[in-house]
Design a protein around this motif. Structure first.
Motif, PDB file in Angstrom:
ATOM      1  N   ARG A  70       0.822  -1.210   0.000  1.00 55.95           N
ATOM      2  CA  ARG A  70       0.000   0.000   0.000  1.00 55.95           C
ATOM      3  C   ARG A  70       0.860   1.265   0.000  1.00 55.95           C
ATOM      4  NH1 ARG A  70      -5.206   0.279   0.720  1.00 55.95           N
ATOM      5  NH2 ARG A  70      -5.182   2.017   2.201  1.00 55.95           N
ATOM      6  N   THR A  71       2.017   1.218   0.653  1.00 56.64           N
ATOM      7  CA  THR A  71       2.910   2.369   0.642  1.00 56.64           C
ATOM      8  C   THR A  71       3.458   2.617  -0.757  1.00 56.64           C
ATOM      9  OG1 THR A  71       3.539   1.985   2.949  1.00 56.64           O
ATOM     10  CG2 THR A  71       5.000   3.354   1.628  1.00 56.64           C
ATOM     11  N   HIS A  73       2.136   1.537  -3.562  1.00 56.74           N
ATOM     12  CA  HIS A  73       1.007   1.900  -4.425  1.00 56.74           C
ATOM     13  C   HIS A  73       0.678   3.387  -4.290  1.00 56.74           C
ATOM     14  CE1 HIS A  73      -3.367   2.225  -5.420  1.00 56.74           C
ATOM     15  NE2 HIS A  73      -2.968   1.505  -6.437  1.00 56.74           N
ATOM     16  N   GLY A  74       0.715   3.903  -3.049  1.00 55.88           N
ATOM     17  CA  GLY A  74       0.443   5.324  -2.844  1.00 55.88           C
ATOM     18  C   GLY A  74       1.500   6.202  -3.485  1.00 55.88           C
ATOM     19  N   ASP A  78      -0.424   8.123  -6.281  1.00 60.83           N
ATOM     20  CA  ASP A  78      -0.750   9.468  -5.797  1.00 60.83           C
ATOM     21  C   ASP A  78       0.484  10.337  -5.585  1.00 60.83           C
ATOM     22  OD1 ASP A  78      -3.415   8.619  -5.714  1.00 60.83           O
ATOM     23  OD2 ASP A  78      -3.184   7.870  -3.666  1.00 60.83           O
ATOM     24  N   ASN A  82       1.260   6.788   1.894  1.00 56.29           N
ATOM     25  CA  ASN A  82       0.076   6.434   2.664  1.00 56.29           C
ATOM     26  C   ASN A  82       0.471   6.442   4.132  1.00 56.29           C
ATOM     27  OD1 ASN A  82      -1.789   4.770   4.179  1.00 56.29           O
ATOM     28  ND2 ASN A  82      -2.604   4.034   2.236  1.00 56.29           N
TER      29      ASN A  82
END
Length: 231
Positions: A70-71, A73-74, A78, A82
């Motif tokens: 998730r880190t 991916h962020g 983005d 995250n």
């Protein structure tokens, strides 16, 4: 003309209902990041280590996978970190480092304080950078899934310096409390009898949570009042 006028409110109501259904429950939406970024990694760690008998290092590695994904991916999607996922990744990495340093019983007791310090430090840094992590945990309890309060939170977060100051103060208090808990645990590990330190860290943690809740109470009440006024 009359028939069109009669149908229009019905159509509008249907569209509103469809939008609300698509948006889902605001309380679930607010709590989901906490569950995915914090509760799931912790649950995976304890299940692997305590239930399945995986070593501490292995359990920490497994529980680091989701925060790491998730880190990254962020960062890719983005172009930002995250916060919650990044914090849990740091906590796991600190835990991994600590396991390689534990050579005596006192260091094994003190190492858990490093986890508290990583969490407390992450919360403090997030507050100082203007993106307090504790706001994500406080929000669902103040808005209670009420769409009006959720909308009020968004408006205040976007344009109210007083609201930003209150959320920042709340995170600073919790971050400082966790750092104090870490310091007390480390000092106790090397100055108090081992028999005492078997149970005392739990008292430290409960005391830190109680202290943070008490001291941050006025900030939470202020935020609650601001939300009610804005809504």
């Amino acid at each position: 003309m009359s028939e069109t006028s009669t149908l229009q409110p019905s159509t509008t109501a249907a569209a509103t209902a469809a939008t609300a259904a698509k948006a889902g429950n605001p309380l679930v939406t607010a709590l989901l990041p906490l569950a995915v970024d914090v509760a799931v990694p912790l649950g995976v760690y304890y299940a692997a280590h305590s239930v399945l008998g995986v070593s501490m290092v292995g359990a920490l590695m497994v529980s680091s996978l989701l925060p790491a994904v998730r880190t990254v991916h962020g960062l890719v999607r983005d172009r930002r970190v995250n916060g919650l996922a990044g914090l849990m990744l740091v906590v796991n990495l600190v835990g991994l480092l600590a396991t390689f340093l534990t050579g005596d019983p006192r260091l094994m007791i003190a190492k858990d304080g490093l986890v508290s310090s990583a969490i407390g430090g992450g919360i403090l840094v997030s507050a100082l950078r203007g993106n307090p992590l504790m706001a994500a945990g406080l929000r669902p309890f103040l808005t209670r899934g009420d769409a009006r309060l959720e909308a009020a939170w968004e408006r205040l977060a976007a344009g109210s310096p007083a609201f930003a100051k209150a959320t920042r103060r709340h995170s600073l208090i919790w971050g400082a409390a966790l750092l104090l808990e870490c310091a007390a645990r480390v000092v106790g590990a090397y100055t108090l009898p081992l028999a005492t330190m078997v149970w005392l860290p739990t008292v430290f943690l409960v005391g830190a949570i109680a202290l943070a809740g008490l001291v941050s109470g006025p900030s939470a009440e202020l935020l609650k009042k601001m939300l009610a006024d804005q809504a």
